[in-house]
Design an enzyme around this catalytic site. Structure first.
Site, PDB file in Angstrom:
ATOM      1  N   HIS A  98       0.882  -1.178   0.000  1.00  0.00           N
ATOM      2  CA  HIS A  98       0.000   0.000   0.000  1.00  0.00           C
ATOM      3  C   HIS A  98       0.916   1.223   0.000  1.00  0.00           C
ATOM      4  O   HIS A  98       1.992   1.183   0.587  1.00  0.00           O
ATOM      5  CB  HIS A  98      -0.839   0.110   1.279  1.00  0.00           C
ATOM      6  N   ASP A 101       2.240   1.872   3.384  1.00  0.00           N
ATOM      7  CA  ASP A 101       3.201   0.948   4.006  1.00  0.00           C
ATOM      8  C   ASP A 101       4.611   1.492   3.812  1.00  0.00           C
ATOM      9  O   ASP A 101       5.521   1.183   4.575  1.00  0.00           O
ATOM     10  CB  ASP A 101       3.212  -0.428   3.319  1.00  0.00           C
TER      11      ASP A 101
HETATM   12  C1  XUL Z   1      -7.608  -6.537   4.260  1.00  0.00           C
HETATM   13  C2  XUL Z   1      -6.759  -6.983   3.160  1.00  0.00           C
HETATM   14  C3  XUL Z   1      -5.879  -5.936   2.572  1.00  0.00           C
HETATM   15  C4  XUL Z   1      -5.738  -6.028   1.096  1.00  0.00           C
HETATM   16  C5  XUL Z   1      -4.975  -4.909   0.482  1.00  0.00           C
HETATM   17  O1  XUL Z   1      -8.439  -7.502   4.772  1.00  0.00           O
HETATM   18  O2  XUL Z   1      -6.776  -8.132   2.791  1.00  0.00           O
HETATM   19  O3  XUL Z   1      -4.665  -5.968   3.213  1.00  0.00           O
HETATM   20  O4  XUL Z   1      -5.131  -7.227   0.726  1.00  0.00           O
HETATM   21  O5  XUL Z   1      -5.497  -3.666   0.787  1.00  0.00           O
END
Ligand code: XUL
Ligand code: CO
Length: 447
Positions: A98, A101
């Site tokens: 993300h 992150d």
């Molecule tokens: C949340 C989840 C996230 C996604 C990416 O449940 O799985 O981490 O994978 O945003």
């Protein structure tokens, strides 16, 4: 070196007692026409592995993930150093991230974009030096209070605009990550609709919100194609948590949504095991639904706990589950641009750097076993809707006569009624033989 206690992790075979060795994952071994590494396409999730410290609702972090950094940018770079050392030691070829992150969230959008540029260039240098690639990126549209009513689905158009700006920046990073002259490759971008949903319908214009979520996705695709990012977009279905109800509830719902809004050409699904079980489905069910619609793009590999009603994101361990998963992946023809991203975190009391490796070794071996078993079951040929024998026996009536007439559209309700009148009571359609099949699965797996 950030992990001095962990050596290069290699395949040593099922007899090995070395905790830092693979017992089943033999990356270069060719199985069913491809190396295990190419079948499995493992990826590290930046968030769980490099930023999450074990916090939960009742307690703070149990492990320090600043890896020796002190200022926010030093920490961000130390995490990148740790991540690349970690992936190289395990032979992992991909990571997922993300935007938030990579850096600590900044006070202004300008500052955040600047910091993202700095860390993205740093990470890109490491990618070029190691050949490690980014499987997909995503934008964190859940954490900041501005997104409390959603991002694409927010009641506020200003918040929608801010979400669009953050998505744009993540796409810019993803584009940078995938460029490299002849080493360029096709990455991906995930929309996990964390707060795209509602708490109560009393205050929710669901139709407008869903239209707007689709609008944000269209804007993202348009921008990506404009800058030359030709990557795969994904929706990651999840029924609930954090919201009471999330619009991307499960695979069927997400596929219906993509088709309704004309997004199905650019999107596939990123199926997560724990999200499947939260939706009341098996992991395998969600994979099958996606694959049958040519929408199986990528996988967030983890597992939930059957006794807990939330997303525990545990490292996958149950080999029946990984076998079913890899069977479905083989059946779908393998991954295209996707892979197996370990959206999984250590349990809170597993709070050492070594535990980070144990988690990955556990799941890499579990999926390797799943792959080995799936290929054995496939080659054995006695079970599965792939085996011609099984198929012909169970579905043979559809290959000729009245079955073929129905399938080819020649039958009408009247012709079927005439046929039924003539044939009398149909024979019982044959045993499902479930227990026999499960016997075969166990025999092939453990025999
Ligand atoms: C949340 C989840 C996230 C996604 C990416 O449940 O799985 O981490 O994978 O945003
Ligand atoms: Co996920």
């Amino acid at each position: 070196m950030i992990f001095p206690n962990v050596p290069q992790v290699k395949y040593e075979g099922p007899e090995s007692r070395n905790p830092f060795a693979f017992k089943f994952y033999d990356p270069d071994k060719v199985i069913s026409g491809k190396t295990m590494r190419a079948h499995l396409k493992f990826a590290m999730a930046w968030w769980h592995n490099l930023t999450a410290g074990g916090t939960d609702m009742f307690g703070r972090a149990t492990i320090d993930k600043s890896f020796g950094g002190t200022t926010p940018m030093e920490i961000a770079k130390a995490r990148a150093d740790a991540g690349f050392e970690f992936m190289r030691k395990l032979g992992i070829d991909y990571f997922c991230f993300h935007d938030l992150d990579l850096i600590a969230e900044a006070d202004t959008l300008e500052a955040q974009n600047r910091q993202l540029d700095e860390i993205a260039a740093y990470i890109k240098g490491k990618m070029d030096a190691t050949g490690i690639k980014c499987l997909w990126g995503t934008t964190n549209l859940t954490n900041n209070p501005r997104f409390m009513n959603g991002a694409g689905s927010s009641n506020s158009a200003d918040v929608f605009a801010r979400a669009a700006a953050n998505v744009k920046k993540t796409l810019d990073i993803m584009y940078l990550f995938t460029q490299g002259g002849e080493n360029s490759y096709t990455g991906g971008f995930v929309f996990w609709g964390g707060r795209e949903g509602y708490e109560t319908l009393w205050n929710t214009d669901m139709a407008l919100e869903r239209d707007n979520v689709a609008r944000l996705m269209h804007l993202a695709v348009d921008y990506a194609r404009k800058i030359g990012f030709n990557g795969q977009f994904y929706i990651e279905p999840k029924p609930k948590e954090p919201m009471k109800h999330q619009y991307d509830y499960d695979a069927e719902t997400a596929i219906g949504f993509l088709r309704k809004y004309g997004l199905d050409g650019d999107f596939k699904l990123n199926i997560e095991a724990n999200h499947a079980t939260l939706a009341g489905h098996t992991f395998r069910h969600e994979l099958r639904v996606a694959a049958d619609n040519n929408m199986l793009g990528s996988i967030d590999a983890n597992t939930g706990d059957p006794h807990l009603g939330w997303d525990t994101d545990e490292f996958a361990y149950n080999v029946y589950d990984t076998t079913e998963c890899m069977y479905e992946v083989l059946r779908a023809g393998g991954f295209g641009w996707g892979g197996l991203n370990f959206d999984a975190k250590n349990r809170r009391p597993s709070n050492t750097y070594e535990d980070m490796f144990h988690g990955f070794i556990l799941s890499m071996d579990a999926f390797a076993l799943g792959l080995i078993n799936a290929v054995k079951i496939w080659d054995d040929g006695r079970v599965g809707v792939l085996s011609p024998e099984g198929h012909a026996e169970r579905y043979g009536s559809w290959n000729s006569g009245i079955g073929l007439a129905i399938r080819s559209g020649k039958a009408t309700l009247e012709s079927l009624s005439d046929y039924a009148l003539k044939q009398g009571e149909p024979q019982l359609p044959g045993s499902g033989r479930q227990e026999y099949i499960q016997n075969v699965i166990n025999q092939v797996t453990f025999g």
